[in-house]
Every structure is written in C-alpha cells, then in structure tokens.
Design an enzyme around this catalytic site. Structure first.
Site, PDB file in Angstrom:
ATOM      1  N   ASP A   1      39.806  39.756  49.599  1.00  0.00           N
ATOM      2  CA  ASP A   1      38.667  38.849  49.357  1.00  0.00           C
ATOM      3  C   ASP A   1      39.234  37.917  47.954  1.00  0.00           C
ATOM      4  OD1 ASP A   1      35.865  38.306  48.336  1.00  0.00           O
ATOM      5  OD2 ASP A   1      36.379  39.023  46.741  1.00  0.00           O
TER       6      ASP A   1
ATOM      7  N   TYR B   1      39.228  32.157  40.971  1.00  0.00           N
ATOM      8  CA  TYR B   1      39.833  33.347  40.615  1.00  0.00           C
ATOM      9  C   TYR B   1      41.141  32.685  39.889  1.00  0.00           C
ATOM     10  CZ  TYR B   1      36.845  36.909  42.551  1.00  0.00           C
ATOM     11  OH  TYR B   1      35.679  37.640  42.883  1.00  0.00           O
TER      12      TYR B   1
ATOM     13  N   SER C   1      26.397  35.951  47.052  1.00  0.00           N
ATOM     14  CA  SER C   1      26.837  37.157  46.010  1.00  0.00           C
ATOM     15  C   SER C   1      26.006  36.927  44.884  1.00  0.00           C
ATOM     16  CB  SER C   1      28.464  36.714  45.613  1.00  0.00           C
ATOM     17  OG  SER C   1      28.836  37.703  44.700  1.00  0.00           O
TER      18      SER C   1
ATOM     19  N   SER D   1      33.685  45.776  42.055  1.00  0.00           N
ATOM     20  CA  SER D   1      34.008  46.706  40.895  1.00  0.00           C
ATOM     21  C   SER D   1      33.742  47.928  41.161  1.00  0.00           C
ATOM     22  CB  SER D   1      33.241  46.172  39.604  1.00  0.00           C
ATOM     23  OG  SER D   1      34.080  44.920  39.137  1.00  0.00           O
ATOM     24  N   PRO D   2      33.984  48.815  41.968  1.00  0.00           N
ATOM     25  CA  PRO D   2      33.530  49.983  42.633  1.00  0.00           C
ATOM     26  C   PRO D   2      34.101  51.144  41.332  1.00  0.00           C
ATOM     27  CG  PRO D   2      35.660  49.600  43.774  1.00  0.00           C
ATOM     28  CD  PRO D   2      35.024  48.204  43.259  1.00  0.00           C
ATOM     29  N   LEU D   3      35.204  50.651  40.524  1.00  0.00           N
ATOM     30  CA  LEU D   3      35.301  51.287  39.400  1.00  0.00           C
ATOM     31  C   LEU D   3      34.941  50.694  38.052  1.00  0.00           C
ATOM     32  CD1 LEU D   3      39.225  52.441  40.110  1.00  0.00           C
ATOM     33  CD2 LEU D   3      37.259  53.724  40.473  1.00  0.00           C
TER      34      LEU D   3
ATOM     35  N   ARG E   1      43.182  45.530  32.111  1.00  0.00           N
ATOM     36  CA  ARG E   1      42.325  44.554  32.364  1.00  0.00           C
ATOM     37  C   ARG E   1      41.537  44.105  31.221  1.00  0.00           C
ATOM     38  NH1 ARG E   1      38.151  43.985  37.147  1.00  0.00           N
ATOM     39  NH2 ARG E   1      40.253  43.738  38.354  1.00  0.00           N
TER      40      ARG E   1
HETATM   41  P1  NDP Z   1      37.814  48.038  40.271  1.00  0.00           P
HETATM   42  O1  NDP Z   1      36.461  48.171  39.680  1.00  0.00           O
HETATM   43  O2  NDP Z   1      38.237  48.743  41.276  1.00  0.00           O
HETATM   44  O3  NDP Z   1      38.825  47.623  39.124  1.00  0.00           O
HETATM   45  C1  NDP Z   1      40.047  47.298  39.433  1.00  0.00           C
HETATM   46  C2  NDP Z   1      40.804  47.179  38.222  1.00  0.00           C
HETATM   47  O4  NDP Z   1      40.961  48.727  37.673  1.00  0.00           O
HETATM   48  C3  NDP Z   1      42.463  47.125  38.698  1.00  0.00           C
HETATM   49  O5  NDP Z   1      42.656  46.081  38.631  1.00  0.00           O
HETATM   50  C4  NDP Z   1      43.156  47.872  37.603  1.00  0.00           C
HETATM   51  O6  NDP Z   1      43.159  47.158  36.376  1.00  0.00           O
HETATM   52  C5  NDP Z   1      42.189  49.129  37.250  1.00  0.00           C
HETATM   53  N1  NDP Z   1      42.538  50.272  38.320  1.00  0.00           N
HETATM   54  C6  NDP Z   1      42.338  50.355  39.444  1.00  0.00           C
HETATM   55  N2  NDP Z   1      42.564  51.685  40.128  1.00  0.00           N
HETATM   56  C7  NDP Z   1      43.120  52.358  39.016  1.00  0.00           C
HETATM   57  C8  NDP Z   1      43.607  53.595  38.965  1.00  0.00           C
HETATM   58  N3  NDP Z   1      43.577  54.355  39.952  1.00  0.00           N
HETATM   59  N4  NDP Z   1      43.553  53.951  37.561  1.00  0.00           N
HETATM   60  C9  NDP Z   1      43.523  53.294  36.524  1.00  0.00           C
HETATM   61  N5  NDP Z   1      43.362  51.833  36.561  1.00  0.00           N
HETATM   62  C10 NDP Z   1      42.980  51.565  37.939  1.00  0.00           C
HETATM   63  O7  NDP Z   1      37.452  46.379  40.983  1.00  0.00           O
HETATM   64  P2  NDP Z   1      37.354  44.880  40.702  1.00  0.00           P
HETATM   65  O8  NDP Z   1      36.365  44.781  39.284  1.00  0.00           O
HETATM   66  O9  NDP Z   1      38.780  44.466  40.814  1.00  0.00           O
HETATM   67  O10 NDP Z   1      36.768  44.227  42.011  1.00  0.00           O
HETATM   68  C11 NDP Z   1      37.056  44.244  43.074  1.00  0.00           C
HETATM   69  C12 NDP Z   1      37.050  42.995  44.122  1.00  0.00           C
HETATM   70  O11 NDP Z   1      35.873  42.510  43.950  1.00  0.00           O
HETATM   71  C13 NDP Z   1      37.731  41.798  43.073  1.00  0.00           C
HETATM   72  O12 NDP Z   1      39.141  41.788  43.220  1.00  0.00           O
HETATM   73  C14 NDP Z   1      37.301  40.599  43.554  1.00  0.00           C
HETATM   74  O13 NDP Z   1      37.737  40.225  44.839  1.00  0.00           O
HETATM   75  C15 NDP Z   1      35.675  41.188  43.886  1.00  0.00           C
HETATM   76  N6  NDP Z   1      34.704  40.738  42.734  1.00  0.00           N
HETATM   77  C16 NDP Z   1      33.648  39.980  43.181  1.00  0.00           C
HETATM   78  C17 NDP Z   1      32.839  39.692  42.036  1.00  0.00           C
HETATM   79  C18 NDP Z   1      31.693  38.447  42.582  1.00  0.00           C
HETATM   80  O14 NDP Z   1      31.018  38.235  41.590  1.00  0.00           O
HETATM   81  N7  NDP Z   1      31.321  38.378  43.755  1.00  0.00           N
HETATM   82  C19 NDP Z   1      33.019  39.834  40.765  1.00  0.00           C
HETATM   83  C20 NDP Z   1      34.191  40.554  40.439  1.00  0.00           C
HETATM   84  C21 NDP Z   1      34.824  41.010  41.394  1.00  0.00           C
HETATM   85  P3  NDP Z   1      44.127  47.292  35.070  1.00  0.00           P
HETATM   86  O15 NDP Z   1      45.371  48.046  35.702  1.00  0.00           O
HETATM   87  O16 NDP Z   1      44.479  45.807  35.156  1.00  0.00           O
HETATM   88  O17 NDP Z   1      43.428  47.699  34.092  1.00  0.00           O
END
Ligand code: NDP
Length: 322
Positions: free
Chosen positions: A49, A54, A155, A211-213, A231
């Site tokens: 995605d 971005y 979205s 953002s599952p996490l 982040r």
């Molecule tokens: P998450 O909520 O899973 O967050 C991911 C971030 O969490 C990583 O980049 C890392 O950040 C941290 N992380 C992941 N796994 C672990 C772990 N096991 N232990 C510790 N830290 C961890 O997902 P995103 O928020 O990135 O969302 C996923 C995707 O969804 C995005 O990449 C994008 O493509 C999409 N999205 C779409 C949006 C929309 O408006 N349509 C808005 C936001 C996202 P770090 O190491 O930097 O702290």
C-alpha cells in the site's frame, strides 16, 4: 499465508499486507526497504500500500525502485496508491482533491513513481467537499476503462458518502467503489464495526485496514516513554503524538493491560492486537507497517494465533480495554 477475497470481488489479497506510511523515504532507505519487501514477499504478502502524499511521493518512488529491483512478476502482487492530499509540499489548488484533473494526473504520477503500468487499487484518501461526487466517480470510471486502475475505493469516507457514490455509479452505469480503507484496531473500532455494518451486506464492500497497532502503541513500545527513533519522535509527526498516546497518556494505561492476556496464549501484545483485527470477517487484509525487518517477522506470526481466537478471549480483551 492466508488469502481473502477483497469483499465481493474476485481479487485474493494476503490477509496480512504491507504499507509504506512514515517509514519509506524517511525512516528507511533502499537497502532496508528491499530487505523488508523481500521478506514480505517470501512470506506470501501480495499487497503493498502507498499514497501520493507519503513523504511527498518519495515513499512511492522508493517502493517502485524496490519492486523493479526485486523483479517480482507483475501479475503476482498488488500495489495501491491514494489520491487527495497531493504530493507537493505546498500543493496548489489543482494539485490536490478529487477533481477529474487531480484524480487522473495523480494516477499518472503514481504509475511513474511506482514504475508500473497500472494500479491494482486506487483510493480516494478522504472525501472532497469541493468536488461533486459525480465528477470523482466518473474520473475513477475513466481510469478503470483505460486499464490504468483495476479497482477503486475510498478511505475514511462516511458511510453516507459511500452510499452516494454507489447510487451515482449505478445511475450513470459506471464502476462503483469496492473497498474502503479505514483505521481499525483495539482502540478504534466504531466505524468498521458499526457505521459500515450495512455496507458489507449491501455492496459486498471489502476493507484494507490501517494502523492495526495504533502506530506501534499496541505493541507496548510506548509503555515506559517514547523510545528514540520510534515513529512518535519523527519530525513533522508531532501531531500524531497526542492522538496515539491519548490525553494524559490514557491510551497507554489501557495498553498496559494487554501483556497478561497475550501471555495466556503464548503471544506478545503486538501479535494479539493484529490477530484480533484478523478475527473480524469483514476485514479483507490487515496492513502492517514496519521500520525494521524483525518487526515484520514478529508481526507475521499473528496469523498462527487466529485459530485460538474464541469468544471468551475476545471478551477478556474487551473487558481489559473497557
Ligand atoms: P501500525 O499501526 O502497525 O504501525 C506500524 C509502526 O509500528 C511501525 O512502522 C513501527 O514504527 C511500529 N511497529 C510495528 N511492529 C512493531 C513491533 N512488533 N514492535 C514495536 N514496534 C512496532 O501500522 P501503520 O500505522 O504503519 O499503518 C499500516 C499502513 O496503513 C501504512 O503503512 C499505510 O500504508 C496505511 N495507512 C493508511 C492511512 C489512510 O488514511 N488510508 C493512514 C495510515 C496508514 P517505529 O519502529 O517507527 O516506531
């Protein structure tokens, strides 16, 4: 890997997929991005995605370079882009929104940056009150008929706006949206579970959830403060801090209740949180983010927890977060 149909379409997406937000073109460069995407691919992830906005197009550029470098066969993976916010740092009026002009030009730019001939999925990143819905539906329909886009979606659109897009598409004999990309996680549930409930049955709408996490919060990484390089320390993302941690850190306090439940099934809080998203049958794919290969490796193990997700476990999680 498990594969799921994207709503009522025939498209089979991996239940876990991978997105580039924040990380690509900012936190990581080409060699790390290559490692992460190669791992994703090896483990069966088939959906990547991205969005015009971005890192101002840099995330798409980097993903495009890596896709070309890794030489995955084009028919074996799906790639998306999203239009609305624009890719310029200060977009002029014609460089953002959902007008026919911007929807079509942003698609051409995404194809160029991602180095592909078509986008498998193309999303309207937010609703645009300045453009009639008929114009946006017609622009998406044009792109599909030209073969530049295969499926289009929305979205974070309100359910009423999605209904309206379907009404217009049907009246004009045009392609309707088939997918929505909403935020969905243990701390953010209402839209996916309630507001959109009628849309799954009425239109067979699929979901690619983000953002599952909750930006990493649900892994527990912010339980003792904000780690360097994470982040929430990224310049330009200050606005995200309060949203993620909650006022006075209230969301962090809730997350501290998860490790005990995760331990009961031999998992970590991150794996529990991802498996919880997967357990919702209206979720077509859970989009993961990762700034390091080991995070992705760790999160992919969530799939194995799915058979152990029964009602009793779900209720214990709900009570802990109530
Ligand atoms: P998450 O909520 O899973 O967050 C991911 C971030 O969490 C990583 O980049 C890392 O950040 C941290 N992380 C992941 N796994 C672990 C772990 N096991 N232990 C510790 N830290 C961890 O997902 P995103 O928020 O990135 O969302 C996923 C995707 O969804 C995005 O990449 C994008 O493509 C999409 N999205 C779409 C949006 C929309 O408006 N349509 C808005 C936001 C996202 P770090 O190491 O930097 O702290």
């Amino acid at each position: 890997m498990q594969y799921r149909r994207l709503g009522r379409t025939g498209l089979q997406l991996s239940a876990l997929s991978f997105g580039a937000w924040v990380t690509f073109g900012r936190q990581i460069g080409r060699s790390e991005a290559r490692e992460i995407m190669a791992l994703a691919w090896d483990r069966g992830i088939n959906f990547f995605d991205n969005a015009e906005t971005y890192n101002h197009g840099e995330a798409e550029r980097l993903m495009g370079d890596v896709l070309a470098d890794l030489r995955f066969s084009r028919d074996s993976y799906c790639v998306s882009s999203k239009v609305y916010f624009g890719s310029a740092e200060k977009p002029r009026p014609t460089q953002r929104g959902l007008s026919r002009k911007h929807v079509i030009e942003a698609c051409h730019q995404a194809l160029e940056r991602l180095r592909v001939g078509h986008l498998d999925l193309y999303f309207c990143h937010r609703p645009d009150p300045e453009t009639p819905i008929e114009e946006t539906v017609a622009a998406m329909d044009t792109l599909i008929r030209q073969g530049k886009v295969l499926y289009w979606g929305t979205s974070e659109w309100p359910a009423a706006a999605i209904h309206e897009a379907h009404r217009v598409a049907q009246a004009m004999h045009m392609y309707a949206p088939v997918v929505e990309q909403p935020q969905y996680n243990l701390l953010h549930r209402e839209r996916v579970e309630q507001e959109y409930a009628p849309l799954y049955a009425s239109y067979g709408m699929g979901t690619t959830i983000w953002s599952p996490l909750a930006s990493g919060l649900l892994s527990g990484k912010y339980n003792q403060g904000i780690p360097d390089g994470s982040r929430l320390t990224q310049p330009g993302y200050e606005w995200l801090r309060d949203m993620v941690l909650g006022e006075g850190g209230e969301r962090v306090e809730k997350v501290k209740r998860l490790p005990a439940i995760a331990a009961e099934i031999g998992a970590t809080p991150a794996q529990l949180a991802i498996a919880w998203c997967l357990a919702n049958p209206n979720v077509s794919t859970v989009m993961l983010g990762a700034s390091r290969k080991d995070q992705l490796e760790h999160n992919l193990e969530a799939l194995e927890l799915l058979p152990r997700f029964d009602l009793a476990l779900k209720e214990r999680i709900e009570q802990a977060l109530a």
